[in-house]
Write an enzyme that holds these catalytic residues in place. Structure first.
Site, PDB file in Angstrom:
ATOM      1  N   GLY A   1       0.832  -1.201   0.000  1.00 18.04           N
ATOM      2  CA  GLY A   1       0.000   0.000   0.000  1.00 18.04           C
ATOM      3  C   GLY A   1       0.864   1.247   0.000  1.00 18.04           C
ATOM      4  O   GLY A   1       1.951   1.290  -0.581  1.00 18.04           O
ATOM      5  N   SER A   2       0.411   2.274   0.708  1.00 15.00           N
ATOM      6  CA  SER A   2       1.066   3.583   0.639  1.00 15.00           C
ATOM      7  C   SER A   2       2.402   3.663   1.361  1.00 15.00           C
ATOM      8  O   SER A   2       3.126   4.646   1.192  1.00 15.00           O
ATOM      9  CB  SER A   2       0.129   4.659   1.188  1.00 15.00           C
ATOM     10  OG  SER A   2      -0.983   4.813   0.331  1.00 15.00           O
TER      11      SER A   2
END
Length: 655
Positions: free
Chosen positions: A348-349
């Site tokens: 993810g981020s």
């Protein structure tokens, strides 16, 4: 005088003269020879008689006078050679707190050679069953499993009997021929369940393992490391067994020791983990599935490694039934899985800072370059949305990291291309084995064009780079990789090999082998680039719009990055919040956070993954803050007694 007549050759008769016997005498030597012969005969007879008397006396002495004594020794006493197990090395945390010790264990053994017949053996098993609570069928199954052993070889009927059973058996030893109690050192996990995946557990060696070269010299029935450092450092922890030659009676009781060679204890192991930090991490994960890894960014030392759910190590030492083992294996939460090293997740981020490093290093953007975020990125007629539906407006690299703008990273990712992104991600150790002293580590995946073609047979599609740029798609990293990568990011560009063992110490002479920290590589990244990205990470926690602003500490500045990894792909025109609320628990997003502190001179990096935990800001960041604070309290007294962190205050936070 009488005269005889005889005829000569001419036929005339002549008188024969007879000898005069009155004047004959015996020759002296004939008389002497007879006397000597008679004496010799008498001596031989006397010697034979003496030998016979001695022989008869010895027979009487052995069979009558000492008969019972020697009969008892010949029938009941035997010489046996017993193995003396070496105590395994003790495992300590970094401050000398013992995590694993040894205790005496009492095993009930049986030597079939000492049992007269099948009927007696059955009677012995019945008695043992009544004393121990074990069923007769279980005991018979043990004998069946060991039927290939020679009759004089001991069989372990029951392992680790309790004190009450021990007392009952000892009181009835005369009625239990062939049964004896063996005392051996047994593993004792002082905080069973704490650091279980990291420390590991013991189990009985299998037939397949006995055939492997690594276990040459091991005996059936021995316990070996089955996970964690118990397995990976088995050669150091085990030591060297000794032996003892003993004389035993028919009941298997020791009469005396004849000779012995003492065992060499295993080497004591000092780990780098901090028990207080480890317990805090495990408390944070209670009731959740996930992992927390804490490392020292200045040496690569592992300060904590928690995986949840955990398991009770003592159950393996005590022994479990096949049904219990099947239940553990079938458990959908996989309690034996070390999620820190053996599970890989889409990052993810938390992946975005590495894309930012690539973009700055490759000149795709400058620190002041601005990209417009209207809330989506348009490619091939399709809108790839930002987590913030209304968009972030004009965004530079600092703000893109602080607010985790997807559109910014879509844009720079497409300019970089998948192979360039992969080059920088792998430079930080993502997608490759770290070299930690633990078994079953997974490398994860950082995709490239060639990787996809080999793995799937399908060429890389340019649109797939969009997902890769924000840590989705084929990307998979382990929590340990994430922690080590961020350590390299914030320490100035040094990627360490994770260090779990501080030193090995010999129990007999105290000789120490200190394990030195190892540098895997120095990153060819400009200091200016690292400082820019670190500034963004500090802003994530300390700026009002930072996605982890809710965990900021007044006393010590922290830095970090939130991440939310999708488990189920969301439709193009579906509301993100409504989509998450509608999903069942096992399909909700994973929550990530990797943080460090203090911001200016980092002492600890913590990576947190909570499976199906939702947003990284609320599901993972507060847990990381607790772990960091627990460690930093020791060097920053002002943090002691502070209240637990809240959650992010960012409205509509999607990260």
């Amino acid at each position: 005088m009488n005269q005889a007549k005889s005829r000569n050759n001419s036929g005339k008769t002549q008188p024969m003269v007879q000898p005069d016997t009155h004047n004959l005498q015996l020759i002296p030597w004939e008389v002497n020879e007879g006397a000597v012969f008679e004496r010799q005969i008498r001596l031989v007879v006397l010697f034979a008689l003496a030998v016979f008397v001695v022989y008869i006396f010895q027979l009487w002495y052995l069979q009558v006078a000492k008969g019972p004594y020697y009969r008892n020794r010949s029938e009941n006493n035997r010489i046996r050679t017993e193995t003396i197990q070496s105590p395994r090395g003790i495992v300590f945390d970094r401050h000398g707190v013992p995590l694993v010790e040894n205790r005496p264990a009492f095993h009930l053994m049986l030597v079939r050679e000492d049992v007269k017949d099948t009927e007696t053996l059955h009677s012995v098993l019945q008695t043992v069953s009544a004393l121990s609570g074990k069923s007769l069928e279980e005991l018979e199954m043990v004998l069946e499993a060991n039927k290939s052993k020679r009759r004089f070889e001991p069989i372990r009927l029951i392992a680790d009997i309790d004190r009450d059973t021990l007392a009952k058996v000892e009181a009835r030893r005369l009625r239990l021929p062939g049964v004896y109690v063996e005392v051996v050192p047994r593993r004792g996990y002082k905080f069973s369940g704490t650091a279980a995946h990291l420390v590991g557990y013991l189990g009985e060696i299998s037939e397949e393992e006995l055939k492997k070269a690594a276990y040459q010299g091991y005996q059936p029935g021995e316990f070996i490391g089955k996970g964690g450092v118990e397995k990976s450092l088995e050669a150091f922890l085990r030591g060297e067994s000794g032996w003892r030659q003993v004389e035993v009676d028919a009941l298997g009781r020791h009469i005396r020791s004849l000779q012995e060679r003492l065992p060499i204890p295993g080497r004591d192991l000092w780990l780098t983990i901090d028990l207080d930090v480890q317990r805090t991490a495990e408390e944070c994960l209670k009731g959740k599935m996930g992992s927390i890894v804490a490392v020292d960014p200045n040496s690569g030392e592992i300060l904590a490694m928690a995986s949840s759910p955990t398991f009770d190590q003592e159950r393996f030492v005590r022994g479990m039934t096949s049904e219990e083992w099947k239940r553990i294996i079938a458990d959908p939460s996989h309690p034996l899985l070390n999620r820190a090293v053996s599970s890989a997740y889409p990052p993810g981020s938390i992946y975005k800072p590495f894309v930012a490093v690539a973009a700055l290093e490759e000149g795709v953007v400058s620190p002041t370059s601005v990209i417009s975020c209207p809330g989506y990125y348009l490619y091939a007629g399709r809108r790839y949305r930002c987590w913030k539906d209304t968009g972030h407006g004009s965004v530079d690299v600092h703000r893109a990291i602080v607010e985790s703008c997807d559109v910014y990273f879509y844009t720079v990712g497409m300019k970089l291309g998948v192979d360039t992104i992969a080059t920088y991600a792998k430079m930080f150790g993502l997608g490759e084995l770290s070299g930690i002293e633990l078994p079953s580590e997974r490398p994860g995946i950082i995709p490239t064009r060639d990787w996809k073609l080999k793995a799937t047979g399908i060429p890389w599609q340019k649109g797939e780079t969009l997902s890769i740029s924000i840590g989705q798609g084929f990307n998979q990293v382990t929590p340990l990789q994430a922690a080590m990568a961020y350590a390299a990011l914030v320490n100035g560009g040094t990627l360490w090999t994770p260090k779990l063992v501080h030193r090995l110490e010999a129990a007999d002479d105290g000789e120490q082998d200190v394990v030195k920290a190892k540098v895997r590589r120095r990153l060819p990244v400009r200091k200016e680039t690292l400082e820019i990205v670190k500034g963004g990470l500090v802003g994530v926690v300390n700026e009002a719009r930072g996605t982890a602003h809710g965990i900021a500490l007044k006393e010590v500045a922290l830095g970090g990055k939130t991440g939310t990894a999708q488990v189920v792909k969301m439709g193009e025109n579906v509301n993100r919040k409504a989509h998450q609320r509608a999903l069942p628990e096992h399909q909700k997003d994973h929550a990530w956070f990797v943080g460090y502190g203090p911001a200016q001179k980092p002492e600890i990096v913590v990576a947190v993954i909570v499976e199906h935990g939702g947003h990284g800001s609320s599901g993972a960041a507060p847990l990381a803050q607790k772990v960091m604070r627990k460690y930093l309290e020791k060097t920053h007294p002002e943090l002691r007694g502070r209240e637990d962190a809240g959650v992010s205050t960012v409205e509509d936070d999607g990260d």
